[in-house]
Design an enzyme around this catalytic site. Structure first.
Site, short mmCIF file in Angstrom:
data_model
loop_
_atom_site.label_atom_id
_atom_site.label_comp_id
_atom_site.label_asym_id
_atom_site.label_seq_id
_atom_site.Cartn_x
_atom_site.Cartn_y
_atom_site.Cartn_z
N ASP A 41 0.80 -1.22 0.17
CA ASP A 41 0.11 -0.01 -0.12
C ASP A 41 1.07 1.14 0.13
OD1 ASP A 41 -2.21 -1.69 0.05
OD2 ASP A 41 -3.09 -0.79 1.90
N TYR A 44 2.45 1.96 -3.31
CA TYR A 44 1.13 2.54 -4.30
C TYR A 44 0.71 3.86 -3.84
CZ TYR A 44 -3.65 2.45 -6.24
OH TYR A 44 -4.65 2.56 -6.96
N LEU A 91 -8.70 -24.01 6.39
CA LEU A 91 -8.82 -25.47 6.54
C LEU A 91 -7.86 -26.27 5.96
CD1 LEU A 91 -12.68 -25.50 5.12
CD2 LEU A 91 -12.05 -26.11 7.50
N ASP A 125 -16.89 -21.53 -3.60
CA ASP A 125 -15.53 -20.66 -4.04
C ASP A 125 -15.78 -19.19 -4.23
OD1 ASP A 125 -13.05 -20.57 -4.65
OD2 ASP A 125 -13.34 -21.12 -6.75
N ARG A 144 -12.29 -11.49 5.57
CA ARG A 144 -11.33 -12.47 6.27
C ARG A 144 -10.23 -11.80 6.30
NH1 ARG A 144 -7.87 -16.65 4.88
NH2 ARG A 144 -7.74 -18.32 6.57
N GLU A 181 -19.88 -17.22 2.84
CA GLU A 181 -19.21 -16.96 1.63
C GLU A 181 -20.00 -15.94 0.91
OE1 GLU A 181 -16.27 -18.48 1.90
OE2 GLU A 181 -15.19 -18.68 0.07
N CYS A 418 -21.19 -10.68 -43.14
CA CYS A 418 -21.86 -9.92 -44.23
C CYS A 418 -21.11 -9.19 -45.10
CB CYS A 418 -23.03 -8.84 -43.77
SG CYS A 418 -22.36 -7.33 -42.46
S1 IVH Z 1 -15.70 -23.33 7.47
C1 IVH Z 1 -13.12 -23.60 10.89
N1 IVH Z 1 -17.66 -23.82 5.55
O1 IVH Z 1 -13.03 -22.04 2.78
C2 IVH Z 1 -14.06 -23.55 9.79
N2 IVH Z 1 -15.73 -22.68 5.14
O2 IVH Z 1 -10.27 -23.10 3.43
C3 IVH Z 1 -13.66 -22.63 8.42
N3 IVH Z 1 -15.48 -22.22 2.71
O3 IVH Z 1 -12.08 -19.31 4.53
C4 IVH Z 1 -14.35 -22.28 7.54
N4 IVH Z 1 -17.44 -23.02 2.13
O4 IVH Z 1 -13.90 -19.12 2.73
C5 IVH Z 1 -16.63 -23.20 5.89
N5 IVH Z 1 -19.02 -24.33 3.96
C6 IVH Z 1 -18.01 -23.82 4.27
C7 IVH Z 1 -17.26 -23.11 3.16
C8 IVH Z 1 -15.90 -22.36 3.66
C9 IVH Z 1 -16.36 -22.20 1.69
C10 IVH Z 1 -14.16 -21.20 2.44
C11 IVH Z 1 -14.13 -20.15 3.38
C12 IVH Z 1 -12.74 -20.48 4.33
C13 IVH Z 1 -12.05 -21.31 3.56
C14 IVH Z 1 -11.27 -22.35 4.25
#
Ligand code: IVH
Length: 680
Positions: A41, A44, A91, A125, A144, A181, A418
């Site tokens: 930033d 930029y 995750l 997604d 996030r 999401e 055409c």
């Molecule tokens: S649960 C501890 N549920 O996946 C639980 N995440 O890789 C954390 N996401 O940042 C998230 N669908 O953006 C959860 N049904 C779902 C989801 C989901 C998409 C995304 C979310 C998270 C990312 C984690």
């Protein structure tokens, strides 16, 4: 960029300004489109400051297009940081059955002898957000970010219709943070990109980037025009509320009025979890939005707490990731087709390649500018991406694989349909065939006119349209209303039954509500949403025809460009004649029951749909109910008059039964939509 050239030597202010603009645009593109910032930033801001300095000193170097002319000069970089009270975790991933089983085994090692049940949800997604409600009112919406700190995008999230302004039913905790999401449907993504292509703007690489870019707009009005959606999937934290299981949490979230993904399932065994991941993977292309896997969560909240975290990943949840949907192949050729408004659309002819089980031979390339920006050459090895049922796209060339024999592409000089010389009006990205009678444009117009969101005329496939045009039975869409059985039967290969079905369908289209009729006209920049705004504002085709640019622009949600495009359309004699002929044919030319709640046959009634419908999507059913004057409830509550339950209806049905709400099935709905009246 048209910059006045300096008279003197090399490092002139003009050159430096141009260089700075280029760097800033590139940084914006990386940040907004690729969602992949390349400079800090601070850097930029330094670039912008220097450019502002030069422009202040040399006013002749100022240009409307300069990044300094945008809101505050720092598109999307002005959000307040927010610390998440509970970190937003990521995750762990597994990619196959074996790895999934290894996770189950780990859980059993940590919780010996404890039976486990799970909740499985599609992994949407999009981008994760956290929504905080205090005493039921929406207070804060944050992205996030890095998981610990995100950006305050409350104002933008207020424009997203899926985000409730107030929690609706159920226990309302003093404070609760709901996570979910934000995403764009594939259709929304394609519409957005098609529009950007026409306007010569950089295209979003996929729905996720488009959603991220749309949410991070500094101007909430821009966000409001993007069809962002939400699936909520987690309670981040709550004060004054206890839940025992994640499955209950989802029920609560739904009662509060958030959309919860209808494919979430409570599963009792590990085999069921595996089978359901496989089922989802097969279903993936039919969902209408992108998912990249399944999220599996241990259902019991107490066990979740016991399991805890490793680093940033919870031990109690896991993502099962689907195979990627990109592949590399060779670009054999670039060809063009002609769009409805005369745009010349280049597309890629590829060496056939299988992506996610589908053989891909063609991919879109949007416009010449995009080809140049990505430096795609004929003969290149390219990365191709497929999402849902979207037309595949060429993401980029693999430059390292070039042999030197690749060819830079040149757009043809003449329209392939055409032969009219192609033009490219100043400042427009799309080259166009300027001949309004071009057969390719006519064909596309008719295809658009009869499509489901427009006049919804069924039984007019590609071949039949071609034949009608070739035999000169139609020249423009209004000629459809002069078709007779006799004329249709004069065509080779058409049977009496299909001719009659088609005529009935054409007849029925005459009572399409005004927004769909306006959309069907095929005016540039007038999508269905814009058509709805226009219908509400003008209430008849005549009023729309006579509206000057300023009046059009005064309608909220209509910009200058759209206003001008409408006037350009309504000013031509051919198009005025079209409007007259539509009127003469008896096509709805003014508003019937637009507002919902007053004049429609089911007005004043509130509907809610649940489960899977067979003959149409839930979105389509909702639009058609709204057209009849009905309201759609955000969730199950006492205010709902009818719950229409499709297959696998879930908890809304249970709730409706408890509340004593009338429950109906799809055949009842079909009858209602067909007749416009409540079936007995
Ligand atoms: S649960 C501890 N549920 O996946 C639980 N995440 O890789 C954390 N996401 O940042 C998230 N669908 O953006 C959860 N049904 C779902 C989801 C989901 C998409 C995304 C979310 C998270 C990312 C984690």
């Amino acid at each position: 960029m048209a910059l006045p050239m300096p008279e003197d030597k090399s490092e002139s202010p003009a050159e430096r300004a141009s260089q700075l603009r280029h760097q800033i645009e590139q940084a914006n593109y990386n940040y907004h489109v690729l969602d992949n910032p390349t400079i800090s930033d601070g850097e930029y801001d330094a670039l912008l400051r220097e450019l502002r300095g030069i422009e202040a000193q040399f006013p002749e170097l100022r240009s409307e297009e300069s990044p300094t002319m945008r809101v505050g000069g720092q598109v999307g970089r002005g959000f307040r940081p927010v610390r998440h009270p509970r970190p937003m975790l990521s995750l762990g991933n597994v990619f196959n059955h074996e790895e999934l089983n290894a996770w189950f085994e780990r859980l059993h090692r940590l919780l010996p002898g404890t039976p486990l049940d799970f909740v499985l949800e599609p992994k949407i997604d999009g981008l994760a957000i956290a929504l905080t409600y205090e005493r039921g009112g929406f207070r804060l919406g944050a992205t996030r970010g890095n998981g610990l700190e995100g950006e305050d995008v409350t104002a933008n999230l207020r424009t997203v219709k899926d985000v409730p302004q107030r929690l609706q039913t159920g226990p309302i905790p003093q404070t609760v943070e709901v996570r979910g999401e934000i995403y764009l449907s594939i259709e929304g993504f394609e519409r957005l990109n098609a529009r950007r292509a026409e306007e010569g703007q950089a295209l979003f690489a996929n729905p996720r980037n488009a959603a991220a870019g749309s949410l991070r707009q500094l101007d909430p009005q821009i966000t409001a025009q993007r069809p962002l959606c939400l699936f909520a999937y987690q309670i981040g934290y709550a004060i004054g509320l206890e839940v025992e299981t994640h499955w209950q949490a989802l029920d609560l979230i739904r009662d509060w009025g958030f959309p919860v993904n209808p494919l979430a399932r409570h599963l009792e065994s590990e085999e069921e979890v595996w089978e359901y991941t496989q089922w989802l993977q097969d279903e993936r292309d039919r969902l209408g939005y992108e998912i990249d896997g399944a999220v599996i969560k241990v259902n019991s909240v107490a066990l979740q707490e016991e399991l805890g975290f490793v680093g940033r990943d919870p031990r109690w949840a896991m993502a099962y990731k689907f195979p990627a949907r990109q592949a590399t192949t060779r670009l054999l050729d670039i060809q063009v087709n002609v769009g409805r408004t005369g745009t010349i659309n280049p597309f890629a002819v590829l060496e056939p390649v299988t992506i996610g089980g589908v053989v891909v031979r063609l991919a879109t390339l949007h416009n010449e500018g995009d080809i140049r920006r990505k430096d795609i050459r004929i003969g290149d090895r390219v990365i191709v991406q497929r999402a849902g049922d979207v037309i595949p796209q060429v993401v980029k060339p693999i430059v390292e694989d070039r042999t030197g024999s690749e060819e830079v592409y040149q757009l043809p000089d003449r329209c392939p349909a055409c032969g009219t010389p192609i033009v490219r009006p100043d400042g427009e990205a799309m080259a166009r065939c300027p001949n309004p009678r071009c057969p390719a444009q006519r064909y596309r117009w008719i295809e658009h006119f009869v499509s489901e969101p427009a006049m919804d005329i069924r039984g007019l496939g590609e071949r039949l349209v071609q034949e009608l045009l070739e035999h000169e039975l139609i020249r423009d869409p209004t000629d459809l209303y002069d078709l007779t059985e006799e004329k249709l039967l004069s065509l080779p290969g058409i049977k009496e039954k299909s001719a009659n079905n088609l005529l009935t369908s054409i007849q029925r289209s005459k009572s399409r509500p005004l927004p769909h009729v306006i959309f069907a006209l095929g005016i540039r920049y007038v999508g269905l949403q814009t058509a709805e705004l226009l219908a509400h504002a003008f209430r008849s085709l005549d009023a729309l025809r006579d509206a000057p640019v300023d009046t059009l622009e005064a309608v909220e949600g209509i910009g200058r460009k759209t206003a001008e495009s409408i006037v350009e359309w309504t000013a031509t004699d051919d198009n005025r004649a079209i409007l007259e002929r539509l009127k003469a044919a008896g096509v709805t030319s003014d508003v019937g029951h637009l507002d919902g709640g007053e004049e429609g046959p089911v007005s004043g009634l509130t509907f809610l749909l649940t489960g899977k419908l067979e003959s149409l999507t839930r979105g389509q059913a909702e639009t058609r109910l709204k057209d009849l004057g009905a309201r759609i409830a955000p969730g199950m509550s006492k205010g709902v008059d009818y719950l229409v339950a499709g297959a696998e209806p879930g908890s809304k049905l249970e709730k409706a039964r408890k509340l004593g709400t009338a429950v109906r099935d799809e055949s009842w709905l079909a009858l209602l939509l067909e007749t416009g009246r409540l079936p007995e």
